[in-house]
Write a protein that holds these residues in place. Structure first.
Motif, PDB file in Angstrom:
ATOM      1  N   GLU B 196     111.581  21.396  45.393  1.00 39.82           N
ATOM      2  CA  GLU B 196     111.875  22.318  46.406  1.00 39.82           C
ATOM      3  C   GLU B 196     110.371  23.235  46.557  1.00 39.82           C
ATOM      4  O   GLU B 196     109.455  23.488  45.632  1.00 39.82           O
ATOM      5  N   VAL B 197     110.421  23.060  48.056  1.00 41.19           N
ATOM      6  CA  VAL B 197     109.007  23.661  48.575  1.00 41.19           C
ATOM      7  C   VAL B 197     109.297  25.061  48.735  1.00 41.19           C
ATOM      8  O   VAL B 197     110.249  25.541  49.594  1.00 41.19           O
ATOM      9  N   GLY B 198     108.295  26.121  48.328  1.00 41.59           N
ATOM     10  CA  GLY B 198     108.384  27.480  48.749  1.00 41.59           C
ATOM     11  C   GLY B 198     107.223  27.851  49.628  1.00 41.59           C
ATOM     12  O   GLY B 198     106.143  27.090  49.623  1.00 41.59           O
ATOM     13  N   LEU B 199     107.110  28.963  50.040  1.00 41.49           N
ATOM     14  CA  LEU B 199     106.149  29.565  51.132  1.00 41.49           C
ATOM     15  C   LEU B 199     105.958  30.834  50.595  1.00 41.49           C
ATOM     16  O   LEU B 199     106.939  31.768  50.929  1.00 41.49           O
ATOM     17  N   LEU B 200     104.836  31.357  50.438  1.00 43.16           N
ATOM     18  CA  LEU B 200     104.510  32.608  49.717  1.00 43.16           C
ATOM     19  C   LEU B 200     103.465  33.317  50.882  1.00 43.16           C
ATOM     20  O   LEU B 200     102.494  32.795  50.810  1.00 43.16           O
ATOM     21  N   PRO B 201     103.759  34.310  51.644  1.00 40.35           N
ATOM     22  CA  PRO B 201     102.908  34.749  52.567  1.00 40.35           C
ATOM     23  C   PRO B 201     101.715  35.513  51.644  1.00 40.35           C
ATOM     24  O   PRO B 201     101.965  36.200  50.702  1.00 40.35           O
ATOM     25  N   LEU B 202     100.668  35.367  51.983  1.00 32.78           N
ATOM     26  CA  LEU B 202      99.414  36.093  51.306  1.00 32.78           C
ATOM     27  C   LEU B 202      98.876  37.174  51.789  1.00 32.78           C
ATOM     28  O   LEU B 202      98.555  37.259  53.221  1.00 32.78           O
ATOM     29  N   HIS B 203      98.551  38.120  51.229  1.00 27.29           N
ATOM     30  CA  HIS B 203      97.523  39.124  51.816  1.00 27.29           C
ATOM     31  C   HIS B 203      96.292  38.318  52.166  1.00 27.29           C
ATOM     32  O   HIS B 203      95.798  37.464  51.447  1.00 27.29           O
ATOM     33  N   TRP B 204      95.622  38.813  53.212  1.00 26.44           N
ATOM     34  CA  TRP B 204      94.177  38.068  53.832  1.00 26.44           C
ATOM     35  C   TRP B 204      93.359  37.964  52.693  1.00 26.44           C
ATOM     36  O   TRP B 204      92.526  37.023  52.728  1.00 26.44           O
ATOM     37  N   GLY B 205      93.126  39.094  51.793  1.00 23.07           N
ATOM     38  CA  GLY B 205      92.186  38.994  50.908  1.00 23.07           C
ATOM     39  C   GLY B 205      92.321  37.963  49.962  1.00 23.07           C
ATOM     40  O   GLY B 205      91.421  37.229  49.573  1.00 23.07           O
ATOM     41  N   LEU B 206      93.742  38.137  49.439  1.00 20.15           N
ATOM     42  CA  LEU B 206      93.971  36.917  48.728  1.00 20.15           C
ATOM     43  C   LEU B 206      93.982  35.459  49.005  1.00 20.15           C
ATOM     44  O   LEU B 206      93.363  34.348  48.119  1.00 20.15           O
ATOM     45  N   TYR B 207      94.201  35.330  50.335  1.00 21.94           N
ATOM     46  CA  TYR B 207      93.871  34.026  50.933  1.00 21.94           C
ATOM     47  C   TYR B 207      92.583  33.531  50.795  1.00 21.94           C
ATOM     48  O   TYR B 207      92.270  32.684  50.369  1.00 21.94           O
ATOM     49  N   HIS B 208      91.743  34.565  50.955  1.00 23.18           N
ATOM     50  CA  HIS B 208      90.395  34.276  50.942  1.00 23.18           C
ATOM     51  C   HIS B 208      89.731  34.008  49.614  1.00 23.18           C
ATOM     52  O   HIS B 208      88.998  33.018  49.287  1.00 23.18           O
TER      53      HIS B 208
END
Lengths: 472, 260
Positions: B196-208
């Motif tokens: 199962e594929v999931g999508l977790l929106p990230l705080h931009w700092g965490l993305y970096h």
């Protein structure tokens, strides 16, 4: 040998499942059954052996499908060349040294060729080695059994080593609490037996089958006409699809059928491709595998079509060289299929039959005769299919393909989306009368709207096959 | 050499049947017998074979386009792009499937250049990411790394903030939502063992931070470096620090790599 910085863990074993060949798995010293459970859940039939009555009872209660055997593992008889994998994790501390070495010999003998040994034991530097953790055959305390990677050349000299670890491991379990071990671990594969000269008449009789297609999965499972399944090798290269194959294999004999071997291309298939096919063939545990006598690509172009080869010395040398590499990588009998011809590749079609014969005899391959292609080629090139068939070595015809084609601007194409042509049925009867085929299968690749119609073709094939005395 | 020439010539004649005579005439390295055979195929027959062979190659490319994307692209447009790809990349293969599909999807993403096609480009990047996910690998020695890397069953995606809603709409066969083509949002895309594929929106700092994790630095070191280059993240330092435990617990970070 490159050593791992990290020891075997559950995640590593879980990720390794596609590389364990099909067959029963033995978990020696299964304890609370975590590894047995993991392998059983993937689809392997697992036998868990341990002498801990309470642990085994709990394992059995939680997983009734597991086979559990309660005994001292020295009493468990490991049948020779029976197991696809043996997991033996940290039981050797409880065996005296002589018994450890005897066990290693039994493990080596118990795996079938291609089988995988997953092993861990105490190294001499393990603190436990200072104690009498083992018991001898009379129940008397004995020095803890030890292992090291130095044992590998002695007991498993020519086995490919996939994984090796030797070093400290932190552990934490009651009653000790956090403590340290020093372990020797390895994951190794028993070498495959090279393919000897093949006795074609000794291959098993598989009966009637069809190509497995996802769109027909439910109908295939419900059909009683299907005695074996052919799977498209090239659709299953991803290990992510392995579990599905293993599930199918529990129910059917599977035969991998490929389209990308391209033995007619100078240079042939890559080593990586052949290794992937070898893994799929091992998963199918099939009596043979097949591909086409053709080229799918040239140095400058790639098609997704099976292009026939012009007979000749260069073609012969190219094919034989490529098939030799295939045979070294995949030690199971290979059948070559006659592709569809839409244009002549030689002035005399019988020359192609002679070329086909020369290749299968020189490379020790069998023939997967596509009866529909033979009929289509007769139509497209104006040859007599019966004469062509008579020129082939009948004793090497192991499997037949049947399919329906489509006529487009006077050319009959091998489209696999129509019922079998009447003329093809007649040719099939002749082929069955004059050969001793082991398997007949339907190829159907499109127009799945009426599954019952497709399965009726398989039923009809089965009736014809029985009529001509195919014994199972 | 002659066999390769024969094969090249035959396939080229199928790709360009209208130029077959010219192709044959310009190929030097053929035996007289091969030349006679190839010349004997009538132009009409060559056209007929060509249609089928080329169609079979094109349809193979169309078939491997992920269903999510296929559902948004008109069939004739997709087929035209597959034809274009087949001709521009005559050696493009479909083996190994995931790797080769990525190349084909790169081509598709480049071809979908209109501004209102941003959702398709995002979807392609999402599908490419998914095609890299793997849960299995042949046992091999594991090399310990100095710091974390993303596990092979997850990855980072930069897409519109409306991307999750777009996916929902596709999966539920609903009409597509309004799509912000300009704003970018980081996501962690992951696949669990049940696929199962999931999508977790990230705080931009965490993305970096996740983008910087390459196994060479610890989480704290990465975080310090990111905060140094983005001082506005300093206030979020302790929150970002805590993410490491959660990501590890979910199995999305690991400290080792396989060395086959």
């Amino acid at each position: 040998m490159l050593l791992s910085d990290l020891p075997i863990d559950r995640a590593l074993l879980s990720a390794a499942c596609p590389w364990i060949p099909t067959g029963p798995v033995l978990d020696l010293g299964a304890g609370h059954g975590q590894i047995s459970e993991l392998l059983q859940a993937y689809g392997f039939p697992v036998t868990a052996v341990d002498e801990d009555t309470r642990a085994l009872a709990a394992v059995q209660a939680a997983h009734p499908e597991l086979q559990v055997v309660e005994c001292d593992l020295r009493q468990f008889e490991i049948a020779p060349e029976h197991w696809a994998a043996i997991v033996c994790l940290n039981v050797t501390p409880f065996l005296p040294q002589a018994d450890v070495e005897a066990l290693l010999m039994h493990l080596a003998a118990g795996l079938k060729p291609g089988g995988v040994l997953i092993f861990s034991g105490f190294h001499a530097d393990d603190p436990g080695c200072a104690y009498l953790m083992a018991e001898d055959a009379h129940g008397q305390p004995a020095p803890t059994g030890q292992v090291s990677l130095a044992l590998l050349p002695r007991f498993f000299s020519d086995w490919p080593v996939w994984f090796a670890f030797e070093g400290p491991v932190e552990d934490d379990h009651p009653p000790q609490g956090p403590h340290r071990h020093v372990l020797s671990q390895w994951i190794i594969q028993k070498p495959e037996v090279p393919l000897a000269t093949i006795n074609w008449s000794a291959l098993p009789r598989l009966g009637t089958g069809m190509g497995w297609r996802a769109a027909l999965h439910e109908e295939i499972l419900a059909s009683e006409a299907i005695e074996f399944l052919e799977i498209m090798t090239d659709d299953h290269h991803s290990p992510e699809l392995d579990q599905r194959l293993l599930a199918l294999r529990q129910r059917y004999t599977l035969v991998p059928h490929g389209v990308e071997l391209s033995p007619g291309t100078p240079g042939g298939a890559s080593e990586a491709y052949l290794k992937d096919v070898a893994r799929i063939v091992a998963r199918c545990d099939s009596p043979w595998w097949s591909d086409h006598l053709c080229y799918t690509h040239s140095p400058r172009y790639r098609t997704h079509s099976l292009n026939p080869l012009p007979p000749g010395e260069e073609s012969l040398a190219t094919v034989l060289s490529n098939l030799k590499r295939a045979r070294q990588n995949i030690p199971r009998p290979l059948l070559l299929e006659n592709p569809a011809y839409y244009a002549a590749v030689s002035p005399d079609p019988l020359q192609e039959a002679a070329f086909f014969k020369q290749i299968v005899e020189s490379a020790d391959c069998g023939i997967l005769l596509d009866v529909a292609n033979l009929m289509g080629n007769a139509y497209n090139l104006g040859l007599d299919p019966y004469t062509y068939f008579d020129a082939l070595p009948a004793e090497r015809i192991v499997q037949l393909h049947l399919a329906g084609g489509r006529l487009l601007e006077e050319v009959l194409f091998d489209t696999h989306d129509r019922p079998i042509w009447q003329e093809t049925w007649e040719l099939l009867r002749y082929v069955l009368q004059h050969s001793d085929v082991r398997a007949v299968s339907l190829e159907w690749d499109d127009n799945y709207e009426v599954p019952a119609r497709i399965l009726e073709e398989v039923q009809a094939l089965r009736r014809v096959q029985r009529q001509f005395g195919l014994r199972l | 050499m002659s066999l390769s020439s024969y094969q090249n010539t035959w396939i080229e004649m199928l790709m360009y049947p209208e130029r077959s005579a010219e192709i044959l005439a310009s190929t030097a390295d053929l035996t007289p017998a091969e030349r006679i055979l190839l010349a004997a195929v009538s132009p009409e027959r060559l056209q007929t074979i060509s249609k089928t062979v080329i169609y079979s190659r094109i349809s193979a490319f169309v078939r491997v386009v992920p269903a999510n994307l296929r559902s948004l692209l008109p069939a004739d447009r997709l087929e035209a792009m597959a034809r274009d790809y087949a001709y521009r990349e005559p050696l493009a293969s479909l083996y190994p499937l995931a790797q080769q599909t990525r190349q084909w999807l790169d081509f598709l993403a480049a071809a979908l250049s209109a501004e209102n096609e941003q959702h398709l480009r995002d979807l392609i990047r999402f599908e490419q990411l998914k095609s890299r996910f793997s849960h299995y690998e042949k046992p091999a020695p594991r090399q310990k790394l100095r710091g974390p890397v993303l596990s092979p069953a997850c990855g980072l995606l930069l897409a519109s903030p409306d991307f999750a809603a777009l996916l929902q709409a596709i999966w539920q066969e609903q009409s597509l939502p309004a799509y912000d083509n300009n704003t970018r949002q980081g996501y962690l895309v992951f696949e669990n063992p049940e696929r199962e594929v999931g999508l977790l929106p990230l705080h931009w700092g965490l993305y970096h931070v996740l983008q910087t994790c390459n196994g060479q630095q610890s989480w704290a070191e990465v975080l310090d470096a990111v905060c140094k280059s983005h001082p506005e993240l300093t206030a979020d330092h302790s929150t970002l620090c805590q993410w490491e435990a959660y990501l590890r617990q979910r199995g999305w970070l690991r400290d080792w790599q396989s060395v086959a």
